[in-house]
Design a protein around this motif. Structure first.
Motif, PDB file in Angstrom:
ATOM      1  N   PRO A 197       0.825  -1.215   0.000  1.00  0.00           N
ATOM      2  CA  PRO A 197       0.000   0.000   0.000  1.00  0.00           C
ATOM      3  C   PRO A 197       0.856   1.260   0.000  1.00  0.00           C
ATOM      4  CG  PRO A 197      -0.707  -1.557   1.698  1.00  0.00           C
ATOM      5  CD  PRO A 197       0.622  -2.035   1.204  1.00  0.00           C
ATOM      6  N   VAL A 198       0.394   2.241  -0.760  1.00  0.00           N
ATOM      7  CA  VAL A 198       1.034   3.551  -0.806  1.00  0.00           C
ATOM      8  C   VAL A 198      -0.051   4.599  -0.640  1.00  0.00           C
ATOM      9  CG1 VAL A 198       2.417   5.163  -2.158  1.00  0.00           C
ATOM     10  CG2 VAL A 198       2.837   2.715  -2.346  1.00  0.00           C
ATOM     11  N   ASP A 199       0.073   5.435   0.376  1.00  0.00           N
ATOM     12  CA  ASP A 199      -0.884   6.509   0.606  1.00  0.00           C
ATOM     13  C   ASP A 199      -0.401   7.771  -0.074  1.00  0.00           C
ATOM     14  OD1 ASP A 199      -2.579   4.942   2.152  1.00  0.00           O
ATOM     15  OD2 ASP A 199      -1.440   5.357   3.975  1.00  0.00           O
ATOM     16  N   LEU A 200      -1.259   8.356  -0.890  1.00  0.00           N
ATOM     17  CA  LEU A 200      -0.932   9.588  -1.591  1.00  0.00           C
ATOM     18  C   LEU A 200      -1.775  10.718  -1.009  1.00  0.00           C
ATOM     19  CD1 LEU A 200      -0.895   8.217  -5.237  1.00  0.00           C
ATOM     20  CD2 LEU A 200       1.048   8.566  -3.714  1.00  0.00           C
ATOM     21  N   ALA A 201      -1.135  11.782  -0.607  1.00  0.00           N
ATOM     22  CA  ALA A 201      -1.826  12.912   0.012  1.00  0.00           C
ATOM     23  C   ALA A 201      -2.075  13.991  -1.026  1.00  0.00           C
ATOM     24  CB  ALA A 201      -0.988  13.468   1.160  1.00  0.00           C
ATOM     25  N   PHE A 202      -3.322  14.471  -1.082  1.00  0.00           N
ATOM     26  CA  PHE A 202      -3.706  15.510  -2.018  1.00  0.00           C
ATOM     27  C   PHE A 202      -4.388  16.647  -1.257  1.00  0.00           C
ATOM     28  CE2 PHE A 202      -3.948  11.389  -3.933  1.00  0.00           C
ATOM     29  CZ  PHE A 202      -3.230  11.537  -5.107  1.00  0.00           C
ATOM     30  N   GLU A 203      -4.627  17.714  -1.990  1.00  0.00           N
ATOM     31  CA  GLU A 203      -5.342  18.837  -1.399  1.00  0.00           C
ATOM     32  C   GLU A 203      -6.752  18.398  -1.041  1.00  0.00           C
ATOM     33  OE1 GLU A 203      -6.268  23.502  -2.492  1.00  0.00           O
ATOM     34  OE2 GLU A 203      -5.315  22.170  -3.942  1.00  0.00           O
ATOM     35  N   LYS A 204      -7.058  18.359   0.255  1.00  0.00           N
ATOM     36  CA  LYS A 204      -8.376  18.035   0.812  1.00  0.00           C
ATOM     37  C   LYS A 204      -8.780  16.574   0.641  1.00  0.00           C
ATOM     38  CE  LYS A 204     -10.253  22.707   0.168  1.00  0.00           C
ATOM     39  NZ  LYS A 204     -11.365  23.494  -0.402  1.00  0.00           N
ATOM     40  N   VAL A 205      -7.928  15.731   0.106  1.00  0.00           N
ATOM     41  CA  VAL A 205      -8.312  14.339  -0.076  1.00  0.00           C
ATOM     42  C   VAL A 205      -7.070  13.459  -0.031  1.00  0.00           C
ATOM     43  CG1 VAL A 205      -8.148  14.422  -2.592  1.00  0.00           C
ATOM     44  CG2 VAL A 205      -9.650  12.750  -1.524  1.00  0.00           C
ATOM     45  N   ALA A 206      -7.225  12.267   0.503  1.00  0.00           N
ATOM     46  CA  ALA A 206      -6.126  11.294   0.520  1.00  0.00           C
ATOM     47  C   ALA A 206      -6.625  10.013  -0.132  1.00  0.00           C
ATOM     48  CB  ALA A 206      -5.669  11.017   1.935  1.00  0.00           C
ATOM     49  N   ARG A 207      -5.882   9.521  -1.086  1.00  0.00           N
ATOM     50  CA  ARG A 207      -6.254   8.302  -1.782  1.00  0.00           C
ATOM     51  C   ARG A 207      -5.025   7.427  -1.925  1.00  0.00           C
ATOM     52  NH1 ARG A 207     -10.309   8.946  -0.077  1.00  0.00           N
ATOM     53  NH2 ARG A 207     -12.148   9.908  -0.988  1.00  0.00           N
ATOM     54  N   GLY A 208      -5.264   6.139  -2.082  1.00  0.00           N
ATOM     55  CA  GLY A 208      -4.152   5.209  -2.130  1.00  0.00           C
ATOM     56  C   GLY A 208      -4.088   4.418  -3.419  1.00  0.00           C
ATOM     57  N   GLN A 209      -2.954   3.775  -3.604  1.00  0.00           N
ATOM     58  CA  GLN A 209      -2.741   2.845  -4.699  1.00  0.00           C
ATOM     59  C   GLN A 209      -1.818   1.752  -4.162  1.00  0.00           C
ATOM     60  OE1 GLN A 209       0.923   5.219  -6.921  1.00  0.00           O
ATOM     61  NE2 GLN A 209      -1.070   5.274  -7.863  1.00  0.00           N
ATOM     62  N   HIS A 210      -1.346   0.891  -5.028  1.00  0.00           N
ATOM     63  CA  HIS A 210      -0.454  -0.176  -4.600  1.00  0.00           C
ATOM     64  C   HIS A 210       0.797  -0.211  -5.465  1.00  0.00           C
ATOM     65  CE1 HIS A 210      -3.187  -2.090  -1.763  1.00  0.00           C
ATOM     66  NE2 HIS A 210      -4.143  -2.039  -2.655  1.00  0.00           N
ATOM     67  N   ASN A 211       1.917  -0.492  -4.830  1.00  0.00           N
ATOM     68  CA  ASN A 211       3.104  -0.961  -5.522  1.00  0.00           C
ATOM     69  C   ASN A 211       3.140  -2.479  -5.363  1.00  0.00           C
ATOM     70  OD1 ASN A 211       5.113   1.885  -4.504  1.00  0.00           O
ATOM     71  ND2 ASN A 211       3.864   1.629  -6.316  1.00  0.00           N
ATOM     72  N   LEU A 212       4.078  -3.126  -6.040  1.00  0.00           N
ATOM     73  CA  LEU A 212       4.166  -4.580  -6.017  1.00  0.00           C
ATOM     74  C   LEU A 212       5.464  -4.999  -5.330  1.00  0.00           C
ATOM     75  CD1 LEU A 212       2.691  -7.132  -7.080  1.00  0.00           C
ATOM     76  CD2 LEU A 212       4.100  -6.957  -9.147  1.00  0.00           C
ATOM     77  N   ARG A 213       5.325  -5.812  -4.283  1.00  0.00           N
ATOM     78  CA  ARG A 213       6.520  -6.282  -3.578  1.00  0.00           C
ATOM     79  C   ARG A 213       7.364  -7.151  -4.512  1.00  0.00           C
ATOM     80  NH1 ARG A 213       5.946  -5.200   1.843  1.00  0.00           N
ATOM     81  NH2 ARG A 213       3.801  -4.860   2.582  1.00  0.00           N
ATOM     82  N   PRO A 214       8.686  -7.005  -4.462  1.00  0.00           N
ATOM     83  CA  PRO A 214       9.549  -7.723  -5.412  1.00  0.00           C
ATOM     84  C   PRO A 214       9.920  -9.145  -4.990  1.00  0.00           C
ATOM     85  CG  PRO A 214      10.880  -6.268  -4.069  1.00  0.00           C
ATOM     86  CD  PRO A 214       9.453  -6.037  -3.646  1.00  0.00           C
ATOM     87  N   GLU A 215       9.576  -9.553  -3.763  1.00  0.00           N
ATOM     88  CA  GLU A 215      10.079 -10.837  -3.266  1.00  0.00           C
ATOM     89  C   GLU A 215       9.621 -12.025  -4.117  1.00  0.00           C
ATOM     90  OE1 GLU A 215      10.269  -7.922   0.045  1.00  0.00           O
ATOM     91  OE2 GLU A 215       8.715  -8.505  -1.407  1.00  0.00           O
ATOM     92  N   ARG A 216       8.437 -11.943  -4.718  1.00  0.00           N
ATOM     93  CA  ARG A 216       7.919 -13.042  -5.535  1.00  0.00           C
ATOM     94  C   ARG A 216       7.984 -12.715  -7.032  1.00  0.00           C
ATOM     95  NH1 ARG A 216       3.200 -13.923  -5.829  1.00  0.00           N
ATOM     96  NH2 ARG A 216       3.191 -16.143  -6.289  1.00  0.00           N
ATOM     97  N   SER A 217       8.919 -11.888  -7.431  1.00  0.00           N
ATOM     98  CA  SER A 217       8.956 -11.440  -8.824  1.00  0.00           C
ATOM     99  C   SER A 217       9.115 -12.598  -9.806  1.00  0.00           C
ATOM    100  CB  SER A 217      10.074 -10.418  -9.020  1.00  0.00           C
ATOM    101  OG  SER A 217      11.339 -10.988  -8.703  1.00  0.00           O
ATOM    102  N   ALA A 218       9.769 -13.679  -9.383  1.00  0.00           N
ATOM    103  CA  ALA A 218       9.953 -14.822 -10.277  1.00  0.00           C
ATOM    104  C   ALA A 218       8.625 -15.496 -10.612  1.00  0.00           C
ATOM    105  CB  ALA A 218      10.911 -15.833  -9.651  1.00  0.00           C
ATOM    106  N   GLN A 219       7.620 -15.330  -9.742  1.00  0.00           N
ATOM    107  CA  GLN A 219       6.307 -15.936  -9.979  1.00  0.00           C
ATOM    108  C   GLN A 219       5.355 -15.000 -10.731  1.00  0.00           C
ATOM    109  OE1 GLN A 219       7.921 -16.516  -6.809  1.00  0.00           O
ATOM    110  NE2 GLN A 219       8.502 -18.380  -7.912  1.00  0.00           N
ATOM    111  N   HIS A 220       5.708 -13.750 -10.858  1.00  0.00           N
ATOM    112  CA  HIS A 220       4.821 -12.799 -11.531  1.00  0.00           C
ATOM    113  C   HIS A 220       4.908 -12.984 -13.047  1.00  0.00           C
ATOM    114  CE1 HIS A 220       5.265 -10.118  -7.727  1.00  0.00           C
ATOM    115  NE2 HIS A 220       4.291 -10.998  -7.608  1.00  0.00           N
ATOM    116  N   ASP A 221       3.732 -13.061 -13.670  1.00  0.00           N
ATOM    117  CA  ASP A 221       3.618 -13.327 -15.108  1.00  0.00           C
ATOM    118  C   ASP A 221       3.346 -12.011 -15.832  1.00  0.00           C
ATOM    119  OD1 ASP A 221       3.205 -14.398 -17.604  1.00  0.00           O
ATOM    120  OD2 ASP A 221       1.217 -15.229 -17.139  1.00  0.00           O
TER     121      ASP A 221
END
Length: 282
Positions: free
Chosen positions: A193-217
């Motif tokens: 999870p990544v929290d992004l702060a904006f003017e009057k609003v906060a919304r989030g998105q996701h980054n992808l953890r690299p530990e399982r990168s070999a399994q990511h297609d």
């Protein structure tokens, strides 16, 4: 106001294999693969995408209607950006973005005449080279609640957020592409999870953890043309499918053809609504 990351995340360079989505036995679809490549010509010439008013007046309704028909949806509307208030679509042109940046930092430069000509182009962005989603679960739910009234469907049977991505050049993409991570290869524990702060609003998105990168297609669509529209899922109210997000990132081919130009692309975020049953497979 530009967003700021409230929790600092250190990017980890990771090498992965990326396969061609065109080599699949069956064409990728949104429910199974989190993406779909449509043949959907646009009426706009390349230069028209460099005029925000034209894109808003002509490309928005054209794209919404094409996606609505393809998915058998009741309604499709554009989604305003959390990240850049007043902006809906993003025009990705790395060369022009660099010219704009140089002009802002170093004053007027005759060498950057093209950049200067579009200095008020609010949609202009540089390509993003970092794995992410556009929304998290909470942001998707927020948009569902707020956009349902706008679409005139207060209780949709299904709601989906899509990113509609198009090459706007007459030259097929050969140097820079969009990489997509297959949802079935991502586990909940991979979400960062990544929290992004904006003017009057906060919304989030996701980054992808690299530990399982070999399994990511990972997959991409080489030689994407201006007549093709790439859809990839960013939120889905249907919970019996793999993760509702399709992680994505821009990347440069390690061995592009000589003189292959930098990418010129446009992306438009869409909200899709169904009133009754959705088609068996999207």
């Amino acid at each position: 106001m530009h967003p700021s990351v409230t929790d600092t995340i250190d990017a980890v360079p990771t090498t992965v294999q990326i396969r061609s989505g065109r080599d699949s036995k069956l064409p990728p679809n949104l429910d199974t693969d989190g993406c779909a490549l449509l043949r959907s010509p646009t009426s706009l010439a390349t230069h028209a995408f460099y005029d925000d008013a034209t894109v808003e007046a002509e490309y928005y309704p054209e794209t919404c209607e094409a996606v609505r028909k393809h998915l058998g949806a009741a309604a499709v509307v554009t989604v305003p950006s959390f990240y850049f208030p007043g902006s809906v679509h993003c025009l990705r042109d790395g060369a022009m973005a660099r010219a704009e940046l140089a002009e802002r930092n170093q004053g007027e430069h005759a060498a950057f005449a093209i950049g200067a000509a579009f200095s008020k182009l609010k949609s202009l962005r540089a390509p993003v080279a970092g794995v992410h989603t556009d929304y998290d679960l909470e942001a998707g739910q927020f948009l569902r609640e707020h956009l349902s009234a706008e679409a005139g469907i207060p209780a949709p049977s299904r709601f989906m957020l899509l990113n509609a991505w198009r090459n706007i050049s007459e030259i097929p993409l050969e140097r820079e592409f969009l990489g997509l991570c297959h949802p079935r290869s991502v586990e909940v524990s991979d979400l960062l999870p990544v929290d992004l702060a904006f003017e009057k609003v906060a919304r989030g998105q996701h980054n992808l953890r690299p530990e399982r990168s070999a399994q990511h297609d990972w997959l991409y669509f080489p030689s994407q043309t201006k007549e093709e529209l790439l859809l990839f899922k960013q939120w889905d109210s249907r919970t019996d499918l793999p993760t509702p997000f399709t992680f994505h990132t821009g990347f440069v081919h390690p061995d592009p053809p000589a003189n292959a130009p930098e990418r010129q692309t446009v992306e438009l975020r869409l909200a899709v609504f169904w009133k009754d049953k959705t088609p068996a497979k999207l």
